[in-house]
Motif scaffolding. Structure first.
Motif, PDB file in Angstrom:
ATOM      1  N   LYS A 203       0.818  -1.208   0.000  1.00 44.62           N
ATOM      2  CA  LYS A 203       0.000   0.000   0.000  1.00 44.62           C
ATOM      3  C   LYS A 203       0.855   1.264   0.000  1.00 44.62           C
ATOM      4  CE  LYS A 203      -2.242   1.791   3.309  1.00 44.62           C
ATOM      5  NZ  LYS A 203      -3.446   2.131   4.069  1.00 44.62           N
ATOM      6  N   ILE A 204       2.067   1.138  -0.486  1.00 41.62           N
ATOM      7  CA  ILE A 204       2.931   2.326  -0.595  1.00 41.62           C
ATOM      8  C   ILE A 204       3.138   2.635  -2.080  1.00 41.62           C
ATOM      9  CG2 ILE A 204       5.256   3.228  -0.173  1.00 41.62           C
ATOM     10  CD1 ILE A 204       5.428   1.345   2.262  1.00 41.62           C
ATOM     11  N   TYR A 205       2.943   3.882  -2.452  1.00 43.80           N
ATOM     12  CA  TYR A 205       3.312   4.267  -3.820  1.00 43.80           C
ATOM     13  C   TYR A 205       4.357   5.359  -3.741  1.00 43.80           C
ATOM     14  CZ  TYR A 205       0.304   8.498  -3.730  1.00 43.80           C
ATOM     15  OH  TYR A 205      -0.264   9.727  -3.444  1.00 43.80           O
ATOM     16  N   SER A 206       5.404   5.198  -4.561  1.00 49.52           N
ATOM     17  CA  SER A 206       6.571   6.098  -4.506  1.00 49.52           C
ATOM     18  C   SER A 206       6.786   6.730  -5.873  1.00 49.52           C
ATOM     19  CB  SER A 206       7.822   5.295  -4.108  1.00 49.52           C
ATOM     20  OG  SER A 206       7.586   4.574  -2.911  1.00 49.52           O
ATOM     21  N   ILE A 207       6.614   8.037  -5.941  1.00 49.11           N
ATOM     22  CA  ILE A 207       6.851   8.754  -7.190  1.00 49.11           C
ATOM     23  C   ILE A 207       7.103  10.211  -6.834  1.00 49.11           C
ATOM     24  CG2 ILE A 207       4.368   9.229  -7.564  1.00 49.11           C
ATOM     25  CD1 ILE A 207       4.961   8.902 -10.620  1.00 49.11           C
ATOM     26  N   ASN A 208       7.858  10.914  -7.655  1.00 45.86           N
ATOM     27  CA  ASN A 208       8.049  12.350  -7.437  1.00 45.86           C
ATOM     28  C   ASN A 208       6.813  13.064  -7.985  1.00 45.86           C
ATOM     29  OD1 ASN A 208       8.630  15.041  -7.497  1.00 45.86           O
ATOM     30  ND2 ASN A 208      10.743  14.780  -8.194  1.00 45.86           N
ATOM     31  N   GLU A 209       5.846  13.367  -7.104  1.00 48.68           N
ATOM     32  CA  GLU A 209       4.571  13.936  -7.562  1.00 48.68           C
ATOM     33  C   GLU A 209       4.734  15.343  -8.115  1.00 48.68           C
ATOM     34  OE1 GLU A 209       1.747  11.320  -4.566  1.00 48.68           O
ATOM     35  OE2 GLU A 209       0.884  12.947  -5.736  1.00 48.68           O
ATOM     36  N   GLY A 210       5.929  15.895  -7.944  1.00 47.91           N
ATOM     37  CA  GLY A 210       6.195  17.195  -8.568  1.00 47.91           C
ATOM     38  C   GLY A 210       6.172  17.075 -10.087  1.00 47.91           C
ATOM     39  N   ASN A 211       6.342  15.826 -10.581  1.00 48.88           N
ATOM     40  CA  ASN A 211       6.315  15.597 -12.032  1.00 48.88           C
ATOM     41  C   ASN A 211       4.910  15.253 -12.536  1.00 48.88           C
ATOM     42  OD1 ASN A 211       9.093  15.999 -12.307  1.00 48.88           O
ATOM     43  ND2 ASN A 211       9.562  13.848 -11.842  1.00 48.88           N
ATOM     44  N   TYR A 212       3.894  15.353 -11.656  1.00 53.25           N
ATOM     45  CA  TYR A 212       2.540  14.899 -12.015  1.00 53.25           C
ATOM     46  C   TYR A 212       2.088  15.459 -13.376  1.00 53.25           C
ATOM     47  CZ  TYR A 212      -2.512  14.038 -11.735  1.00 53.25           C
ATOM     48  OH  TYR A 212      -3.791  13.607 -12.011  1.00 53.25           O
ATOM     49  N   GLN A 213       2.199  16.779 -13.535  1.00 53.64           N
ATOM     50  CA  GLN A 213       1.692  17.416 -14.763  1.00 53.64           C
ATOM     51  C   GLN A 213       2.494  16.968 -15.989  1.00 53.64           C
ATOM     52  OE1 GLN A 213      -1.058  18.922 -14.893  1.00 53.64           O
ATOM     53  NE2 GLN A 213      -1.409  19.168 -12.693  1.00 53.64           N
ATOM     54  N   SER A 215       3.714  13.898 -16.375  1.00 56.78           N
ATOM     55  CA  SER A 215       3.693  12.431 -16.497  1.00 56.78           C
ATOM     56  C   SER A 215       2.602  11.971 -17.450  1.00 56.78           C
ATOM     57  CB  SER A 215       3.483  11.811 -15.108  1.00 56.78           C
ATOM     58  OG  SER A 215       4.601  12.105 -14.283  1.00 56.78           O
ATOM     59  N   PRO A 216       2.746  10.740 -17.982  1.00 52.07           N
ATOM     60  CA  PRO A 216       1.718  10.195 -18.874  1.00 52.07           C
ATOM     61  C   PRO A 216       0.359  10.090 -18.162  1.00 52.07           C
ATOM     62  CG  PRO A 216       3.695   8.804 -18.883  1.00 52.07           C
ATOM     63  CD  PRO A 216       3.872   9.798 -17.787  1.00 52.07           C
ATOM     64  N   ALA A 217      -0.736  10.166 -18.946  1.00 53.41           N
ATOM     65  CA  ALA A 217      -2.098  10.135 -18.369  1.00 53.41           C
ATOM     66  C   ALA A 217      -2.313   8.873 -17.528  1.00 53.41           C
ATOM     67  CB  ALA A 217      -3.119  10.192 -19.504  1.00 53.41           C
ATOM     68  N   GLY A 218      -1.755   7.740 -17.979  1.00 55.07           N
ATOM     69  CA  GLY A 218      -1.934   6.483 -17.214  1.00 55.07           C
ATOM     70  C   GLY A 218      -1.307   6.562 -15.842  1.00 55.07           C
ATOM     71  N   VAL A 219      -0.192   7.264 -15.710  1.00 54.10           N
ATOM     72  CA  VAL A 219       0.454   7.425 -14.400  1.00 54.10           C
ATOM     73  C   VAL A 219      -0.373   8.356 -13.528  1.00 54.10           C
ATOM     74  CG1 VAL A 219       2.515   8.349 -13.227  1.00 54.10           C
ATOM     75  CG2 VAL A 219       2.765   6.917 -15.269  1.00 54.10           C
ATOM     76  N   GLN A 220      -0.882   9.445 -14.141  1.00 56.51           N
ATOM     77  CA  GLN A 220      -1.752  10.363 -13.393  1.00 56.51           C
ATOM     78  C   GLN A 220      -2.975   9.603 -12.864  1.00 56.51           C
ATOM     79  OE1 GLN A 220      -2.612  13.511 -16.190  1.00 56.51           O
ATOM     80  NE2 GLN A 220      -0.640  14.539 -15.837  1.00 56.51           N
ATOM     81  N   ILE A 223      -2.093   7.508  -9.873  1.00 58.43           N
ATOM     82  CA  ILE A 223      -1.934   8.325  -8.649  1.00 58.43           C
ATOM     83  C   ILE A 223      -3.309   8.674  -8.081  1.00 58.43           C
ATOM     84  CG2 ILE A 223      -1.140  10.552  -7.762  1.00 58.43           C
ATOM     85  CD1 ILE A 223       1.196  10.364  -9.791  1.00 58.43           C
ATOM     86  N   GLN A 224      -4.260   9.010  -8.970  1.00 58.04           N
ATOM     87  CA  GLN A 224      -5.632   9.297  -8.503  1.00 58.04           C
ATOM     88  C   GLN A 224      -6.249   8.040  -7.866  1.00 58.04           C
ATOM     89  OE1 GLN A 224      -7.451  10.557 -12.190  1.00 58.04           O
ATOM     90  NE2 GLN A 224      -5.841  12.134 -12.451  1.00 58.04           N
ATOM     91  N   TYR A 225      -5.993   6.890  -8.505  1.00 61.04           N
ATOM     92  CA  TYR A 225      -6.514   5.605  -7.979  1.00 61.04           C
ATOM     93  C   TYR A 225      -5.948   5.359  -6.584  1.00 61.04           C
ATOM     94  CZ  TYR A 225      -6.736   0.484  -7.525  1.00 61.04           C
ATOM     95  OH  TYR A 225      -6.935  -0.794  -7.042  1.00 61.04           O
ATOM     96  N   ALA A 226      -4.652   5.617  -6.437  1.00 61.18           N
ATOM     97  CA  ALA A 226      -3.982   5.356  -5.145  1.00 61.18           C
ATOM     98  C   ALA A 226      -4.558   6.241  -4.041  1.00 61.18           C
ATOM     99  CB  ALA A 226      -2.476   5.616  -5.286  1.00 61.18           C
ATOM    100  N   GLN A 227      -5.067   7.430  -4.433  1.00 63.79           N
ATOM    101  CA  GLN A 227      -5.550   8.391  -3.434  1.00 63.79           C
ATOM    102  C   GLN A 227      -7.045   8.258  -3.132  1.00 63.79           C
ATOM    103  OE1 GLN A 227      -4.273  12.058  -5.251  1.00 63.79           O
ATOM    104  NE2 GLN A 227      -2.138  11.833  -4.574  1.00 63.79           N
ATOM    105  N   GLN A 228      -7.752   7.431  -3.950  1.00 61.55           N
ATOM    106  CA  GLN A 228      -9.197   7.258  -3.710  1.00 61.55           C
ATOM    107  C   GLN A 228      -9.451   6.529  -2.387  1.00 61.55           C
ATOM    108  OE1 GLN A 228     -10.239   5.102  -7.230  1.00 61.55           O
ATOM    109  NE2 GLN A 228     -10.582   6.964  -8.441  1.00 61.55           N
ATOM    110  N   ILE A 229     -10.581   6.867  -1.737  1.00 63.59           N
ATOM    111  CA  ILE A 229     -10.954   6.170  -0.496  1.00 63.59           C
ATOM    112  C   ILE A 229     -11.775   4.938  -0.867  1.00 63.59           C
ATOM    113  CG2 ILE A 229     -12.229   6.355   1.679  1.00 63.59           C
ATOM    114  CD1 ILE A 229     -11.688   9.420   1.525  1.00 63.59           C
ATOM    115  N   GLY A 326      -2.174  -1.426 -16.720  1.00 61.43           N
ATOM    116  CA  GLY A 326      -3.534  -1.365 -17.268  1.00 61.43           C
ATOM    117  C   GLY A 326      -3.937   0.074 -17.571  1.00 61.43           C
ATOM    118  N   PHE A 327      -3.667   0.967 -16.608  1.00 63.56           N
ATOM    119  CA  PHE A 327      -4.019   2.385 -16.825  1.00 63.56           C
ATOM    120  C   PHE A 327      -3.228   2.960 -17.998  1.00 63.56           C
ATOM    121  CE2 PHE A 327      -7.027   2.659 -13.712  1.00 63.56           C
ATOM    122  CZ  PHE A 327      -6.594   2.606 -12.389  1.00 63.56           C
TER     123      PHE A 327
END
Ligand code: P6P
Length: 332
Positions: A203-213, A215-220, A223-229, A326-327
């Motif tokens: 349940k740990i995801y490691s990425i430099n989120e400063g690169n979010y904008q 990054s490829p849409a699948g990676v974005q 990250i959204q999936y990882a943050q969903q409740i 998959g994303f």
């Protein structure tokens, strides 16, 4: 010390798994063991050295030129490997071209002698990463580029040393992963993590989120999936990113998680190097039950075309890497 296995004993024990072996491979691993101890000692003094005993470019207390630690580490690993005469050549993150060593050697080593060294000044864990192959050109001839540009599946061994709260050496020869913790008092690495497997679920995801904008849409999307409740799937995950590959990977290997360094608009092939960062880490995670991909292909199947080639890198729990793939497919 009951039931204590040192790395030296382990190497000899495992050599018996290769009947008729000449001991040359064991000597190679012992060279890495020696250099790791030497580098660990210096890294652990780094703060002292740079702030009290003279930073880079100055003379240290022994009157020696103060070397940058990554140059120092590079020299120590090359020196130790050269002394054992079993290595035909070395490729290093610190050297543009490969370094011919001994034409009669039958192994080659690719290494990042001190990855994450920009973190030294802030006392963050850093590491050495190494990968060992059998040469493909004839023994006795000078080593050539094709000896180094082998797929990760050809690795004989791979590992890393993490210089952190303790120094650990973690490696595989294709028969599982074993971790050794250094006892500086005794000067030995002791088997502390036998037959390491990464947890089934992470349940740990490691990425430099400063690169979010960037990054490829699948990676974005990941990250959204990882943050969903979503209680059922144990989300939101936990974000952990140190900015030191060995430290981020080692934590995720032990606790379960995924490390991502995607292609970005500023780094179209990603940042991490295939030969001496991604392939060795990929060998370890696969032996520990996980997965490593460039988002589409198995890292160890990628045909290298350059010593310092960069690839997008996603490594960790198989189900987390597959979800991300998959994303990426959906958003391609
Ligand atoms: P960023 C360190 O420089 C390194 O090569 C890896 O150890 C680390 O994971 C990555 O780069 C950090 O890169 O772009 O997030 O600072």
């Amino acid at each position: 010390m009951e039931n204590v296995t040192t790395l030296g004993e382990f190497i000899i024990e495992k050599q018996q798994d290769f009947p008729g072996s000449t001991g040359e491979f064991s000597r190679l691993l012992s060279a890495i063991r020696l250099a790791s101890k030497i580098v660990s000692q210096q890294v652990n003094k780094a703060g002292l050295l740079s702030h009290i005993l003279g930073a880079v470019g100055s003379q240290n207390i022994q009157g020696e030129d103060q070397q940058k630690l990554d140059v120092y580490a590079n020299n120590q690993f090359i020196k130790a490997l050269r002394a054992r005469k079993v290595v035909a050549g070395i490729a290093s993150e610190e050297n543009d071209d490969f370094i011919p060593i001994n034409p009669d050697g039958q192994y080659i080593v690719s290494m990042d002698p001190l990855d994450g060294s920009s973190n030294i000044d802030v006392n963050v864990s850093i590491g050495t990463i190494f990968s060992i192959y059998k040469r493909v050109t004839p023994k006795g001839s000078p080593v050539s580029m094709e000896d180094f540009l082998q797929k990760g599946t050809e690795q004989l061994a791979a590992g890393y040393v993490i210089y952190g709260s303790s120094t650990m050496l973690v490696y595989t020869t294709g028969k599982g992963v074993n971790g050794f913790t250094y006892d500086p008092g005794l000067g030995v690495f002791i088997l502390s993590h036998p037959n390491l497997k990464t947890p089934e679920k992470g349940k740990i995801y490691s990425i430099n989120e400063g690169n979010y904008q960037k990054s490829p849409a699948g990676v974005q999307k990941y990250i959204q999936y990882a943050q969903q409740i979503d209680k059922e799937s144990n989300r939101p995950y936990t974000a952990r990113y140190i900015g030191s590959l060995v430290a981020d990977f080692h934590r995720n290997l032990i606790k379960g998680g995924v490390y991502m360094y995607p292609s970005t608009t500023s780094a179209p092939n990603g940042k991490l190097r295939l030969l001496y960062e991604c392939n060795p880490i990929a060998f370890i995670i696969e032996q520990a039950g996980g997965k490593a991909s460039d988002g589409e292909n198995r890292i160890m199947e990628i045909e290298p075309n350059d010593l310092h080639q960069r690839v997008p890198f996603f490594v960790g729990n198989s189900d987390m890497v597959e979800k991300l793939e998959g994303f990426l497919r959906e958003e391609a």
